[in-house]
Design an enzyme around this catalytic site. Structure first.
Site, PDB file in Angstrom:
ATOM      1  N   GLU A   1      15.745  24.484  33.052  1.00 24.96           N
ATOM      2  CA  GLU A   1      16.054  25.714  32.287  1.00 24.96           C
ATOM      3  C   GLU A   1      14.990  26.472  31.905  1.00 24.96           C
ATOM      4  O   GLU A   1      14.969  26.885  30.483  1.00 24.96           O
ATOM      5  CB  GLU A   1      17.155  25.138  31.318  1.00 24.96           C
ATOM      6  CG  GLU A   1      18.415  24.540  31.644  1.00 24.96           C
ATOM      7  CD  GLU A   1      19.342  24.037  30.666  1.00 24.96           C
ATOM      8  OE1 GLU A   1      19.174  24.197  29.550  1.00 24.96           O
ATOM      9  OE2 GLU A   1      20.300  23.634  30.925  1.00 24.96           O
TER      10      GLU A   1
ATOM     11  N   ASP B   1      31.094  21.522  36.272  1.00 27.24           N
ATOM     12  CA  ASP B   1      32.760  21.287  35.672  1.00 27.24           C
ATOM     13  C   ASP B   1      33.311  22.738  35.730  1.00 27.24           C
ATOM     14  O   ASP B   1      32.323  23.856  35.657  1.00 27.24           O
ATOM     15  CB  ASP B   1      32.462  20.797  34.045  1.00 27.24           C
ATOM     16  CG  ASP B   1      31.204  21.207  33.332  1.00 27.24           C
ATOM     17  OD1 ASP B   1      30.809  22.275  33.627  1.00 27.24           O
ATOM     18  OD2 ASP B   1      31.038  20.778  32.280  1.00 27.24           O
TER      19      ASP B   1
ATOM     20  N   ASN C   1      15.805  22.490  37.968  1.00 33.57           N
ATOM     21  CA  ASN C   1      17.570  22.712  37.640  1.00 33.57           C
ATOM     22  C   ASN C   1      17.484  23.734  36.498  1.00 33.57           C
ATOM     23  O   ASN C   1      17.047  23.839  35.802  1.00 33.57           O
ATOM     24  CB  ASN C   1      17.814  21.062  37.030  1.00 33.57           C
ATOM     25  CG  ASN C   1      19.022  20.811  36.701  1.00 33.57           C
ATOM     26  OD1 ASN C   1      20.061  21.130  37.818  1.00 33.57           O
ATOM     27  ND2 ASN C   1      19.753  20.604  35.602  1.00 33.57           N
TER      28      ASN C   1
ATOM     29  N   GLU D   1      25.674  19.643  37.573  1.00 32.46           N
ATOM     30  CA  GLU D   1      26.326  19.225  36.437  1.00 32.46           C
ATOM     31  C   GLU D   1      27.914  20.051  36.462  1.00 32.46           C
ATOM     32  O   GLU D   1      28.181  20.481  35.574  1.00 32.46           O
ATOM     33  CB  GLU D   1      25.775  19.956  35.261  1.00 32.46           C
ATOM     34  CG  GLU D   1      24.215  19.334  35.186  1.00 32.46           C
ATOM     35  CD  GLU D   1      23.173  19.819  33.814  1.00 32.46           C
ATOM     36  OE1 GLU D   1      23.897  20.639  33.087  1.00 32.46           O
ATOM     37  OE2 GLU D   1      22.134  19.615  34.052  1.00 32.46           O
TER      38      GLU D   1
ATOM     39  N   HIS E   1      28.268  24.963  35.732  1.00 36.54           N
ATOM     40  CA  HIS E   1      29.244  25.129  34.703  1.00 36.54           C
ATOM     41  C   HIS E   1      29.916  26.252  34.584  1.00 36.54           C
ATOM     42  O   HIS E   1      29.567  27.478  34.238  1.00 36.54           O
ATOM     43  CB  HIS E   1      28.492  24.881  33.367  1.00 36.54           C
ATOM     44  CG  HIS E   1      27.558  23.608  33.011  1.00 36.54           C
ATOM     45  ND1 HIS E   1      28.114  22.453  32.819  1.00 36.54           N
ATOM     46  CD2 HIS E   1      26.412  23.632  32.995  1.00 36.54           C
ATOM     47  CE1 HIS E   1      27.347  21.470  32.890  1.00 36.54           C
ATOM     48  NE2 HIS E   1      26.036  22.281  32.843  1.00 36.54           N
TER      49      HIS E   1
HETATM   50  O1  G3I Z   1      23.783  10.986  19.253  1.00 36.70           O
HETATM   51  C1  G3I Z   1      24.390  11.981  18.292  1.00 36.70           C
HETATM   52  C2  G3I Z   1      24.915  10.994  17.066  1.00 36.70           C
HETATM   53  O2  G3I Z   1      24.411  10.137  16.968  1.00 36.70           O
HETATM   54  C3  G3I Z   1      25.378  11.984  16.209  1.00 36.70           C
HETATM   55  O3  G3I Z   1      26.485  11.424  15.438  1.00 36.70           O
HETATM   56  C4  G3I Z   1      26.210  13.286  16.691  1.00 36.70           C
HETATM   57  C5  G3I Z   1      26.612  14.397  15.821  1.00 36.70           C
HETATM   58  O4  G3I Z   1      26.732  15.520  16.453  1.00 36.70           O
HETATM   59  O5  G3I Z   1      25.305  13.752  17.703  1.00 36.70           O
HETATM   60  C6  G3I Z   1      25.065  13.002  18.787  1.00 36.70           C
HETATM   61  O6  G3I Z   1      24.099  13.619  19.705  1.00 36.70           O
HETATM   62  C7  G3I Z   1      24.776  14.791  20.396  1.00 36.70           C
HETATM   63  C8  G3I Z   1      24.320  14.457  21.898  1.00 36.70           C
HETATM   64  O7  G3I Z   1      24.898  15.197  22.671  1.00 36.70           O
HETATM   65  C9  G3I Z   1      25.133  13.063  22.289  1.00 36.70           C
HETATM   66  O8  G3I Z   1      26.684  13.301  22.223  1.00 36.70           O
HETATM   67  C10 G3I Z   1      24.121  15.893  20.163  1.00 36.70           C
HETATM   68  O9  G3I Z   1      24.621  16.213  18.905  1.00 36.70           O
HETATM   69  C11 G3I Z   1      24.561  16.948  21.122  1.00 36.70           C
HETATM   70  O10 G3I Z   1      23.857  18.306  21.136  1.00 36.70           O
HETATM   71  C12 G3I Z   1      24.248  16.580  22.596  1.00 36.70           C
HETATM   72  O11 G3I Z   1      25.121  17.565  23.632  1.00 36.70           O
HETATM   73  C13 G3I Z   1      24.482  17.585  24.843  1.00 36.70           C
HETATM   74  C14 G3I Z   1      23.575  18.668  25.045  1.00 36.70           C
HETATM   75  O12 G3I Z   1      23.466  18.604  26.768  1.00 36.70           O
HETATM   76  C15 G3I Z   1      22.550  18.878  24.505  1.00 36.70           C
HETATM   77  O13 G3I Z   1      21.923  20.241  24.793  1.00 36.70           O
HETATM   78  C16 G3I Z   1      25.457  17.113  25.700  1.00 36.70           C
HETATM   79  O14 G3I Z   1      26.031  15.782  25.523  1.00 36.70           O
HETATM   80  C17 G3I Z   1      25.055  17.377  27.129  1.00 36.70           C
HETATM   81  O15 G3I Z   1      26.370  17.042  27.937  1.00 36.70           O
HETATM   82  C18 G3I Z   1      24.427  18.504  27.518  1.00 36.70           C
HETATM   83  O16 G3I Z   1      24.157  18.595  28.936  1.00 36.70           O
HETATM   84  C19 G3I Z   1      23.363  19.503  28.947  1.00 36.70           C
HETATM   85  C20 G3I Z   1      22.139  19.248  30.417  1.00 36.70           C
HETATM   86  O17 G3I Z   1      21.735  18.278  29.704  1.00 36.70           O
HETATM   87  C21 G3I Z   1      21.766  20.417  30.815  1.00 36.70           C
HETATM   88  N1  G3I Z   1      22.386  21.544  31.034  1.00 36.70           N
HETATM   89  C22 G3I Z   1      23.422  21.938  30.239  1.00 36.70           C
HETATM   90  C23 G3I Z   1      24.230  20.794  29.677  1.00 36.70           C
HETATM   91  C24 G3I Z   1      25.508  21.216  28.795  1.00 36.70           C
HETATM   92  O18 G3I Z   1      25.122  21.778  27.666  1.00 36.70           O
END
Ligand code: G3I
Length: 451
Positions: free
Chosen positions: A158, A268, A201, A266, A237
């Site tokens: 990105e 969906d 990516n 990715e 996405h």
């Molecule tokens: O692990 C912590 C947890 O300890 C805490 O309690 C909780 C509270 O919000 O947060 C948890 O972390 C979260 C993490 O996902 C794991 O669930 C983060 O807040 C959250 O921001 C994070 O989101 C991820 C996101 O990337 C961050 O940018 C998504 O799971 C993940 O699916 C998403 O994936 C991205 C790709 O890497 C890049 N392309 C876009 C895609 C979708 O956004």
């Protein structure tokens, strides 16, 4: 596990790669009734994003292990998870996913080495020369740890802005190191694990637009100057505001024509029912139409853990039931469904005509017997059927009823007389009288063919 070393490979010490390859070979020999096996039949992988903290959930892991041939750690290989403070690498969660994948013969995509998001604050506070050192050390730390175990790495993620400008996105790397950080990351990555495919990516690059044009120009430039890049990932996405572009296949193809692989990384698609299924079909068909599209990854196993769970964008619902989108993907991959699972290829409405033939002996005496073959239509109505009855050499048929036989040696091919038309699931039967001539053995009934 916490490590501060560079270049210590897991594979070298554990010998896991060869074992994984063997199991992978076994996977690809299975019947094509799962996403992974059907994709293997097309020479592709079919992967999913995986979260380590769900691996203890039996239904999650069972669905993952059954259906998918590749995994991408959803968050566990990102910078904040793997190097939260400078020089201290933490691989525990990522190792869990890689170990699990290898135990199931699945490949692993690495996601992601250099990205502006999920970046610990210490990285952003470095000056330019220190940042360059830290970026390269991070790449070496991760790629060294997993050397030989990752089929493709998202080296840079990105790096371009959304919108019409085609400009680079502001980030500590862009702002302090300039455009050259991407090239440097790829060169460092190639040296760190020469066997891994190195990918750029991004999202909103799925159709031909200003952003994908900018990425295209970069890849073209890299290829012309020998900067090592092997693949481009299209996150894909999609939702109603960002639908599957009509020029999706064309866009994948133009990148492939630059001499790189393309991967759907990715995927969906928010929605439900047949509309969602139709969109998934478009994506799978586009990948299959591009020979350098080497595989597809959906961004999660089940709707309930999706980053967009409200949009129910995945192939399995919150109870791990296959959605119409799953069946559409399986069908587009040329797979066949599980018996009795509504909507799978082979189920009612898909136009596949079928029947079965089963034999019973209905009467028996010293010199002869009566046999009966029951013909049952499959999930579709049929208008005719054909099967064979092969008699032991000494035996001969003296009469046959409710069927039309054609004899060739001891093989009778039997077609309907009046009883060719059968509703879905309905049965008819034909019977025959056999002279044993000294053999009491049963005849063999062949496959039933419907039309
Ligand atoms: O692990 C912590 C947890 O300890 C805490 O309690 C909780 C509270 O919000 O947060 C948890 O972390 C979260 C993490 O996902 C794991 O669930 C983060 O807040 C959250 O921001 C994070 O989101 C991820 C996101 O990337 C961050 O940018 C998504 O799971 C993940 O699916 C998403 O994936 C991205 C790709 O890497 C890049 N392309 C876009 C895609 C979708 O956004």
């Amino acid at each position: 596990m916490s490590m501060t070393v560079r270049g210590l490979t897991r594979a070298a010490t554990a010998g896991l790669v060869a074992a994984a390859a063997l199991t992978a070979a076994a996977h690809s020999a299975e019947a094509a009734d799962t996403l992974g096996s059907a994709a293997a039949g097309q020479g592709r992988y079919f992967g999913t994003a995986v979260a380590a903290n769900h691996l203890g959930e039996a239904d999650y892991t069972a669905t993952l292990d059954r259906e998918f041939s590749s995994v991408t750690p959803e968050n566990e290989m990102k910078w904040d998870a793997t190097e939260p403070s400078r020089g201290t690498f933490t691989f525990g969660s990522a190792d869990r996913i890689v170990d699990h994948a290898q135990s199931q013969g699945m490949d692993v995509r690495g996601h992601t080495l250099v990205w502006h998001s999920q970046l610990p604050s210490w990285v952003g506070s470095l000056g330019a020369s220190d940042l360059r050192i830290a970026m390269n050390a991070h790449i070496n730390g991760l790629m060294g740890h997993y050397k030989g175990e990752i089929h493709s790495w998202d080296v840079v993620n990105e790096a371009f802005q959304d919108g019409g400008s085609g400009a680079r996105r502001s980030s500590p790397f862009q702002d302090k190191l300039g455009n050259g950080f991407i090239e440097e990351a790829f060169r460092t990555a190639r040296a760190a694990d020469p066997a891994a495919k190195l990918c750029y990516n991004d999202y909103n690059t799925d159709g031909v637009n200003a952003k994908s044009n900018a990425v295209y120009d970069m890849v073209e430039d890299f290829k012309s100057r020998g900067v090592p890049i092997d693949c481009v990932g299209f996150q894909s996405h999609f939702n109603s505001n960002s639908p599957v572009p009509s020029d999706y296949r064309q866009n994948l193809q133009r990148f492939a024509d630059l001499g790189v692989d393309v991967q759907i990384t990715e995927l969906d698609i928010e929605g439900s029912g047949s509309a969602q299924a139709a969109d998934y079909t478009k994506v799978v068909e586009a990948c299959l139409a591009v020979s350098r599209c080497t595989g597809m990854t959906v961004w999660g196993v089940t709707d309930k853990y999706s980053w967009r769970s409200g949009g129910t964008p995945l192939l399995f619902d919150g109870n791990y039931q296959e959605k119409p989108a799953h069946d559409a993907v399986l069908s587009a991959l040329g797979g066949s469904g599980d018996p009795g699972d509504p909507g799978d290829p082979g189920d009612p409405g898909d136009g596949t005509l079928s029947c079965t033939a089963t034999y019973t002996r209905t009467a028996d005496w010293s010199s002869g017997y009566n046999g009966q073959v029951t013909i049952t239509a499959g999930d579709e109505p049929i208008s005719s059927w054909t099967t064979t009855v092969t008699l032991p050499a000494q035996q001969s048929v003296s009469s046959l009823w409710n069927g039309t036989p054609t004899r060739s040696g001891n093989v009778m091919t039997v077609r309907p007389s009046w009883n060719g038309t059968l509703a879905a699931g309905a049965s008819t039967s034909f019977g025959f009288t056999v002279a044993k001539n000294g053999s009491d053995a049963a005849p063999a009934v062949g496959t039933c063919t419907a039309s």
